[in-house]
Design a protein around this motif. Sequence first.
Motif, PDB file in Angstrom:
ATOM      1  N   ARG A 230      25.121  31.273  24.699  1.00  0.00           N
ATOM      2  CA  ARG A 230      23.839  32.376  23.388  1.00  0.00           C
ATOM      3  C   ARG A 230      24.933  33.938  24.125  1.00  0.00           C
ATOM      4  NH1 ARG A 230      20.507  28.204  25.827  1.00  0.00           N
ATOM      5  NH2 ARG A 230      20.323  26.493  24.348  1.00  0.00           N
ATOM      6  N   LYS A 231      24.822  34.006  22.672  1.00  0.00           N
ATOM      7  CA  LYS A 231      24.210  36.007  23.192  1.00  0.00           C
ATOM      8  C   LYS A 231      23.916  36.591  22.206  1.00  0.00           C
ATOM      9  CE  LYS A 231      27.424  40.017  23.465  1.00  0.00           C
ATOM     10  NZ  LYS A 231      28.780  40.436  23.806  1.00  0.00           N
ATOM     11  N   PRO A 232      22.123  37.688  22.311  1.00  0.00           N
ATOM     12  CA  PRO A 232      21.303  37.324  21.964  1.00  0.00           C
ATOM     13  C   PRO A 232      21.871  38.299  20.499  1.00  0.00           C
ATOM     14  CG  PRO A 232      21.311  38.387  24.177  1.00  0.00           C
ATOM     15  CD  PRO A 232      22.235  37.677  24.344  1.00  0.00           C
ATOM     16  N   SER A 233      22.585  39.808  21.446  1.00  0.00           N
ATOM     17  CA  SER A 233      23.476  40.420  20.592  1.00  0.00           C
ATOM     18  C   SER A 233      24.728  40.269  19.756  1.00  0.00           C
ATOM     19  CB  SER A 233      23.015  41.959  20.304  1.00  0.00           C
ATOM     20  OG  SER A 233      23.099  42.586  19.382  1.00  0.00           O
ATOM     21  N   VAL A 234      26.069  40.231  19.296  1.00  0.00           N
ATOM     22  CA  VAL A 234      27.208  39.930  19.409  1.00  0.00           C
ATOM     23  C   VAL A 234      28.007  41.848  19.047  1.00  0.00           C
ATOM     24  CG1 VAL A 234      26.999  37.455  18.404  1.00  0.00           C
ATOM     25  CG2 VAL A 234      27.424  39.222  17.023  1.00  0.00           C
ATOM     26  N   HIS A 235      29.021  41.803  19.191  1.00  0.00           N
ATOM     27  CA  HIS A 235      29.816  43.732  18.614  1.00  0.00           C
ATOM     28  C   HIS A 235      31.142  43.192  18.185  1.00  0.00           C
ATOM     29  CE1 HIS A 235      26.987  45.766  21.018  1.00  0.00           C
ATOM     30  NE2 HIS A 235      27.072  45.140  22.438  1.00  0.00           N
ATOM     31  N   ILE A 236      31.658  43.971  17.491  1.00  0.00           N
ATOM     32  CA  ILE A 236      32.594  43.580  16.818  1.00  0.00           C
ATOM     33  C   ILE A 236      33.881  42.238  18.100  1.00  0.00           C
ATOM     34  CG2 ILE A 236      34.696  44.477  15.533  1.00  0.00           C
ATOM     35  CD1 ILE A 236      32.687  44.353  14.190  1.00  0.00           C
ATOM     36  N   SER A 237      33.817  43.720  19.069  1.00  0.00           N
ATOM     37  CA  SER A 237      34.875  42.957  20.330  1.00  0.00           C
ATOM     38  C   SER A 237      34.972  41.327  20.777  1.00  0.00           C
ATOM     39  CB  SER A 237      34.941  44.424  21.739  1.00  0.00           C
ATOM     40  OG  SER A 237      32.757  44.542  21.836  1.00  0.00           O
ATOM     41  N   ASP A 238      33.504  41.076  20.441  1.00  0.00           N
ATOM     42  CA  ASP A 238      33.283  39.910  21.029  1.00  0.00           C
ATOM     43  C   ASP A 238      34.028  38.717  19.555  1.00  0.00           C
ATOM     44  OD1 ASP A 238      30.034  40.256  21.309  1.00  0.00           O
ATOM     45  OD2 ASP A 238      31.505  40.045  22.774  1.00  0.00           O
ATOM     46  N   THR A 239      35.019  39.024  19.140  1.00  0.00           N
ATOM     47  CA  THR A 239      35.414  38.389  18.050  1.00  0.00           C
ATOM     48  C   THR A 239      36.783  38.030  19.014  1.00  0.00           C
ATOM     49  OG1 THR A 239      34.941  39.593  16.259  1.00  0.00           O
ATOM     50  CG2 THR A 239      36.916  38.019  16.294  1.00  0.00           C
ATOM     51  N   ALA A 240      36.473  36.294  19.216  1.00  0.00           N
ATOM     52  CA  ALA A 240      37.646  35.808  20.011  1.00  0.00           C
ATOM     53  C   ALA A 240      37.660  34.468  20.283  1.00  0.00           C
ATOM     54  CB  ALA A 240      37.471  36.003  21.340  1.00  0.00           C
ATOM     55  N   GLU A 241      38.225  33.167  20.813  1.00  0.00           N
ATOM     56  CA  GLU A 241      38.898  31.676  20.623  1.00  0.00           C
ATOM     57  C   GLU A 241      37.295  31.176  21.614  1.00  0.00           C
ATOM     58  OE1 GLU A 241      39.852  30.270  17.589  1.00  0.00           O
ATOM     59  OE2 GLU A 241      39.484  28.625  18.294  1.00  0.00           O
ATOM     60  N   TYR A 242      36.794  30.598  21.457  1.00  0.00           N
ATOM     61  CA  TYR A 242      35.907  29.940  23.498  1.00  0.00           C
ATOM     62  C   TYR A 242      36.031  28.929  23.613  1.00  0.00           C
ATOM     63  CZ  TYR A 242      33.657  34.879  22.575  1.00  0.00           C
ATOM     64  OH  TYR A 242      33.460  36.511  22.444  1.00  0.00           O
ATOM     65  N   PHE A 243      35.712  28.550  24.414  1.00  0.00           N
ATOM     66  CA  PHE A 243      36.700  26.885  24.367  1.00  0.00           C
ATOM     67  C   PHE A 243      35.731  26.470  26.136  1.00  0.00           C
ATOM     68  CE2 PHE A 243      40.509  26.418  23.160  1.00  0.00           C
ATOM     69  CZ  PHE A 243      41.613  27.881  22.271  1.00  0.00           C
TER      70      PHE A 243
END
Lengths: 116, 114
Positions: B77-90
């Motif tokens: 979880r993340k309470p507030s995302v940023h553009i820079s969080d765009t990625a693939e998560y494993f």
Amino acid sequence: DAGVTQSPTHLIKTRGQQVTLRCSPISGHKSVSWYQQVLGQGPQFIFQYYEKEERGRGNFPDRFSARQFPNYSSELNVNALLLGDSALYLCASSLGPTRQNTGELFFGEGSRLTVL
Amino acid sequence: AQSVTQLDSQVPVFEEAPVELRCNYSSSVSVYLFWYVQYPNQGLQLLLKYLSGSTLVKGINGFEAEFNKSQTSFHLRKPSVHISDTAEYFCAVSARSYGQNFVFGPGTRLSVLP
């Protein structure tokens, strides 16, 4: 401190050829693992080496082989390349079975292999 | 043997909105749990890990995850995302006995929209 380094970063081969990928672990790490990541999928375990001995092998054919050297660096070899071997090959290092081992793997940026 | 399921292959979310990326696992033995992030054309970077102790784990970049043993889940979880969080998560698991044969899920592509 340098992280995990891999070479080459990109390479193109044709079917039937052989390829060798190289990996240098983080200083002090004695375990190296190799993973294959096909586009759009999660990494798949290929091999793990610790203290120059194979400690684990994933479900890959015998065309895949690896070794670890006395300085803990490692090579992954793939013979008789197939189109399906095209992937990002990731190397990861860790401390090994020590009390300081927090369990995580540290990954390099990978070698992207394209088989034509 | 272990297996990992990530139910969402893609998650689009607007910037500053909260996000949850789901991960479920199965294993016949006790495991360690991890979340890794992969930015385009890069290797995997550890976000956070659960080894033991508190079931709520905080990681880098404002991410956190909660281990739920009864539901065999480890949602990120993340309470507030940023553009820079765009990625693939494993999401990944490894058996607690030494071997560190990590089993990875198929990944979730997080796209943060402006």
